[in-house]
Design a protein around this motif. Structure first.
Motif, short mmCIF file in Angstrom:
data_model
loop_
_atom_site.label_atom_id
_atom_site.label_comp_id
_atom_site.label_asym_id
_atom_site.label_seq_id
_atom_site.Cartn_x
_atom_site.Cartn_y
_atom_site.Cartn_z
N GLY A 15 0.81 -1.21 0.00
CA GLY A 15 0.00 0.00 0.00
C GLY A 15 0.84 1.26 0.00
O GLY A 15 2.02 1.24 0.35
N GLU A 16 0.24 2.37 -0.41
CA GLU A 16 0.95 3.63 -0.45
C GLU A 16 0.06 4.77 0.02
O GLU A 16 -1.13 4.78 -0.27
N THR A 17 0.65 5.67 0.74
CA THR A 17 -0.01 6.90 1.15
C THR A 17 0.93 8.05 0.80
O THR A 17 2.14 7.94 0.99
N ASN A 19 2.31 11.65 1.68
CA ASN A 19 2.33 12.55 2.84
C ASN A 19 2.21 14.00 2.38
O ASN A 19 2.03 14.30 1.22
N THR A 24 5.74 9.22 -1.22
CA THR A 24 4.91 8.06 -0.93
C THR A 24 5.54 7.26 0.21
O THR A 24 6.75 7.04 0.23
N ASP A 27 1.90 1.77 3.61
CA ASP A 27 0.93 1.63 4.69
C ASP A 27 1.31 0.51 5.66
O ASP A 27 1.19 0.65 6.86
#
Length: 110
Positions: A15-17, A19, A24, A27
């Motif tokens: 997963g990636e978020t 900021n 990236t 998660d």
């Protein structure tokens, strides 16, 4: 107890978020004990009669104990004894089963 010795450590990033600064970050970070067999080979292409190109292809086969949740979207990283880090996405995922049908190994190629 694993069928083969699992002495190396791998890290699976899932997963990636993004900021506030636009970078990236994963998660989930999952660590596993694994058996990693790595190697390289040279591929030679001939475009015309006098033009050739050579490319070094690196690959790693990762064996995980039993059935593990590995997805094609994951990023797997491994650092070997020479402190070189191999990082990539799975290209092929196989589950090896016993005669009884129980999973013994998960085989991942990166």
């Amino acid at each position: 107890m694993p069928v083969v010795p699992m002495k190396q450590d791998i890290i699976i990033e899932r997963g990636e978020t993004i900021n506030d600064y636009g970078k990236t970050i994963p998660d989930q970070i999952i660590e596993h004990k694994a058996r990693v067999d790595e190697g390289t080979f040279l591929v030679e292409y001939r475009a015309s009669s006098n033009v050739t190109s050579k490319e070094v292809v690196a690959k790693a086969k990762i064996l995980l104990d039993k059935l593990q949740d590995v997805r094609y979207e994951d990023t797997i990283s491994y650092t070997n004894e020479l402190n070189e880090t191999i990082k990539g996405k799975p290209k092929k995922i196989n589950v090896r089963r016993h005669l009884s049908g129980k999973p013994i190994l998960t085989e991942v190629f990166i």
